[in-house]
Design a protein around this motif. Sequence first.
Motif, PDB file in Angstrom:
ATOM      1  N   ASP A  68      49.804  70.894  15.457  1.00  9.76           N
ATOM      2  CA  ASP A  68      49.913  69.437  15.397  1.00  9.76           C
ATOM      3  C   ASP A  68      48.854  68.814  14.489  1.00  9.76           C
ATOM      4  N   MET A  69      49.170  67.657  13.958  1.00 12.85           N
ATOM      5  CA  MET A  69      48.215  66.896  13.166  1.00 12.85           C
ATOM      6  C   MET A  69      47.059  66.430  14.043  1.00 12.85           C
ATOM      7  N   LEU A  70      45.975  66.032  13.394  1.00  9.99           N
ATOM      8  CA  LEU A  70      44.805  65.533  14.111  1.00  9.99           C
ATOM      9  C   LEU A  70      44.309  64.273  13.423  1.00  9.99           C
ATOM     10  N   SER A  71      44.122  63.211  14.190  1.00 12.18           N
ATOM     11  CA  SER A  71      43.522  61.972  13.699  1.00 12.18           C
ATOM     12  C   SER A  71      42.259  61.703  14.500  1.00 12.18           C
ATOM     13  N   PHE A  72      41.182  61.331  13.811  1.00 11.68           N
ATOM     14  CA  PHE A  72      39.942  61.040  14.536  1.00 11.68           C
ATOM     15  C   PHE A  72      39.012  60.196  13.675  1.00 11.68           C
ATOM     16  N   SER A  73      37.997  59.641  14.319  1.00  8.39           N
ATOM     17  CA  SER A  73      36.955  58.872  13.639  1.00  8.39           C
ATOM     18  C   SER A  73      35.595  59.368  14.108  1.00  8.39           C
ATOM     19  N   ARG A  74      34.590  59.224  13.244  1.00  5.04           N
ATOM     20  CA  ARG A  74      33.231  59.564  13.644  1.00  5.04           C
ATOM     21  C   ARG A  74      32.251  58.712  12.858  1.00  5.04           C
ATOM     22  N   ALA A  75      31.053  58.596  13.396  1.00  4.16           N
ATOM     23  CA  ALA A  75      30.003  57.838  12.721  1.00  4.16           C
ATOM     24  C   ALA A  75      29.456  58.640  11.547  1.00  4.16           C
ATOM     25  N   VAL A  76      29.105  57.935  10.463  1.00  2.00           N
ATOM     26  CA  VAL A  76      28.502  58.537   9.272  1.00  2.00           C
ATOM     27  C   VAL A  76      27.209  57.782   8.975  1.00  2.00           C
ATOM     28  N   THR A  77      26.146  58.531   8.680  1.00  2.00           N
ATOM     29  CA  THR A  77      24.844  57.921   8.410  1.00  2.00           C
ATOM     30  C   THR A  77      24.339  58.370   7.056  1.00  2.00           C
ATOM     31  N   ASP A  78      23.816  57.435   6.245  1.00  2.00           N
ATOM     32  CA  ASP A  78      23.286  57.819   4.935  1.00  2.00           C
ATOM     33  C   ASP A  78      21.795  58.154   5.060  1.00  2.00           C
ATOM     34  N   ALA A  79      21.179  58.493   3.910  1.00  2.00           N
ATOM     35  CA  ALA A  79      19.784  58.932   3.915  1.00  2.00           C
ATOM     36  C   ALA A  79      18.835  57.846   4.388  1.00  2.00           C
TER      37      ALA A  79
END
Length: 302
Positions: free
Chosen positions: A127-138
């Motif tokens: 099955d396909m997967l959809s998700f979100s997550r936090a991203v942090t820069d330097a």
Amino acid sequence: MTETMLAGPHSPGAYPLDHLVLPTASLDVARARLDSLGFVVAPTGIHPFGTENCCVFLEDGTYLEPLAVGNAQAAAKAIADGNVFVARDHTYRGKRGSEGFSALVLGTGNAEADHARYVETGLSAGDMLSFSRAVTDAAGKSDTASFKLAFASGAGATDAFLFACERINAPKVDRAALQIHANGATGIIEVVAVSDEPSEQRRLISIAARSPAAGQGSSIAFGLLNATLTLLDPVAFEKRFGMAAGAPSELCFAAIVFSVRRADAVAKLLAARSVEHDIRGNDIVVRPASGQGAAFIFREIA
């Protein structure tokens, strides 16, 4: 990166390389190893299904994704719920250990269409997967990244899989500082896979990447939009890189070729940091190690 820098065929419809998944037992070990090789490593990213990463971003838009299991209970639940990404990671670790190179990820604008294509051709891995997550820069600025994934795999190729990744929401963070590496690496120009029977994997890769195969026998090339995927048999791999390909496999990813600004600067950096390496023609070859699940090859591109 221009097409003249790349070997192999490049179909106008071919997908670009997006990123590479490198399982590791510990993000701390991976971070230390990648730092010793001259890479800047991004802050830890947490997935909502038990895994976590510490990525290396490159100027050409590709990146490495060292992947560890941060929450075993959440990962087990994700597998039970049919999460293909976590399940394939678990299978890989069970068969080849917790250090390695499990997946090649292709960029797409329509993951649902890719999933339908994989199902129709009998190559869907689930099955396909959809998700979100936090991203942090330097600088510590955070935003949310959202993805939709479609998975492809051959029937017996449990040591490797490919998936198409659609970026639903591009995070508004500044990655410029994360893309300037002490080793001068600017991009990925080639990914090398190994198979005991390369011809048996032609169909899987061609369909997943939408790229025709060039060559036959012990060496087959697939032109991605921004890189080349080369498939070798174990003898050809050892001849090219001076190291064994590892345990027999229907398909496994084994090496990554990076473009660098100056090869002499890379050799000097590795020597100063006591990192063992070999010079083979125009390539600087660093063998796999804990936290570095594939052979890394550095090549100066004029």
